[in-house]
Design an enzyme around this catalytic site. Structure first.
Site, short mmCIF file in Angstrom:
data_model
loop_
_atom_site.label_atom_id
_atom_site.label_comp_id
_atom_site.label_asym_id
_atom_site.label_seq_id
_atom_site.Cartn_x
_atom_site.Cartn_y
_atom_site.Cartn_z
N TYR A 1 -7.64 -8.20 -3.19
CA TYR A 1 -9.07 -8.04 -2.89
C TYR A 1 -9.36 -8.51 -1.46
O TYR A 1 -10.00 -7.80 -0.68
CB TYR A 1 -9.88 -8.84 -3.91
CG TYR A 1 -11.37 -8.79 -3.72
CD1 TYR A 1 -12.10 -7.67 -4.13
CD2 TYR A 1 -12.06 -9.85 -3.15
CE1 TYR A 1 -13.48 -7.62 -3.96
CE2 TYR A 1 -13.43 -9.82 -2.98
CZ TYR A 1 -14.14 -8.71 -3.40
OH TYR A 1 -15.49 -8.66 -3.22
N LYS B 1 -10.69 -6.34 1.81
CA LYS B 1 -11.94 -6.67 2.52
C LYS B 1 -11.69 -7.02 3.98
O LYS B 1 -12.50 -6.70 4.84
CB LYS B 1 -12.66 -7.83 1.81
CG LYS B 1 -13.18 -7.47 0.42
CD LYS B 1 -14.21 -6.34 0.46
CE LYS B 1 -14.94 -6.19 -0.87
NZ LYS B 1 -15.89 -5.05 -0.86
#
Ligand SMILES: *[C@@H]1O[C@H](CO)[C@@H](O)[C@H](O)[C@H]1NC(C)=O
Length: 298
Positions: A184, A188
């Site tokens: 994740y 990002k």
């Protein structure tokens, strides 16, 4: 003459400081987006829903996209019941052809797109060694690659009309690494890299200073995406509510901000982290005990 160039550079830097100070004291002006067409991905629930409601509240016409159609239909209904203008679409943002098709439909139904909010995102909240290749690919497809498909569908029109705003809902995980969400964080960080460099590229091309990019880096929200958030000092690093994040996100878009954290005070922590020695930063991070637990251990 290099001296003159340096004096010129210093003068313009001082001017920027003066302008920031004036904005700090009197507040930055906000632009008016009433009547503009805004697209929100992942608008069926959580932050996406709140962003859509806030945009509608500011007078924008909102195209609601989600892979889950009943979810966006509900939000569509909610907006219409308050007198707003909206349309809902099922869209798989990982499919470039689906994105292209849906964005054409939006153009036909609502008009040219002025605002794009890339919000759709997923996480597996799993330690690195337990992630499957499929999970890793999926996270990047939804959180990162989808931005390429949506942005390339709207950017030419924005540049041609000399008006537009692209917003990425990134995360504090796009600035600071965190255990249990390695894939994740990586997705990002990639979004932040995309936004920073694309902004520079658009502005380097000169012609277009009216197309703006904003990257929003919220702290952990209580939307259920992370089932085990933890923070030791809730007033310093709070678990945020999606409605507060949406209000701050839209407000910073109206101010043409480039990148913000929510709450904005977290940016100071990030900046301090970058100038102290790595080891010291780690000590502080451990002490703050802010992060997410793995979903696997239940
Ligand atoms: C934001 O950008 C738009 C378009 O370039 C401009 O009209 C507006 O004045 C800007 N607002 C602020 C607060 O900088």
């Amino acid at each position: 003459m290099i001296i003159i160039e340096i004096v010129h550079l210093l003068a313009s830097i001082i001017l920027i400081y003066v302008k920031s100070l004036i904005h700090l004291i009197f507040g930055k002006p906000r632009k008016d987006i009433s009547g503009q067409v805004a697209v929100v991905t992942g608008a069926g629930h959580g932050l996406g829903r709140e962003l859509a409601l806030e945009l509608s509240h500011k007078g924008a016409k909102v195209a609601l996209l989600d892979i889950n159609k009943p979810g966006v239909d509900k939000v569509d209904h909610e907006i219409k019941s308050t007198g707003g203008v909206s349309c809902s679409y099922q869209c798989d943002v990982t499919s470039q052809t689906d994105v292209q098709k849906v964005f054409n439909q939006i153009g036909d139904n609502l008009g040219p797109i002025d605002i794009l909010i890339n919000n759709a995102g997923i996480t597996h909240c799993t330690p690195f060694m337990d992630l499957t290749p499929q999970q890793i690919r999926k996270t990047f497809e939804v959180n990162t690659l989808s931005h390429f498909w949506t942005i390339s569908s709207v950017l030419p029109g924005m540049i041609a009309r000399e008006r537009g705003h692209i917003v990425a809902i990134s995360s504090i995980a796009g600035l600071l690494g965190t255990p249990n969400v390695v894939e994740y964080c990586a997705s990002k960080f990639a979004v932040n890299g995309l936004m920073t460099s694309l902004e520079k590229e658009i502005h380097a091309n000169g012609a277009n200073n009216n197309v703006h990019l904003t990257t929003i880096c919220p702290l952990i929200m209580d939307t259920g995406m992370f089932k085990k958030p933890k923070t030791r000092f809730n007033s310093l690093l709070p678990i945020c509510s999606p409605s507060d994040v949406a209000k701050t996100a839209i407000d910073s878009m109206l101010k043409n901000d480039s990148i913000i954290t929510v709450p904005q005070s977290a940016m100071a922590i990030y900046r301090i982290e970058k100038i102290v020695p790595e080891e010291a930063a780690q000590k502080v991070q451990d002490w703050l005990d802010y992060g997410v637990g793995s979903h696997k251990s239940d």
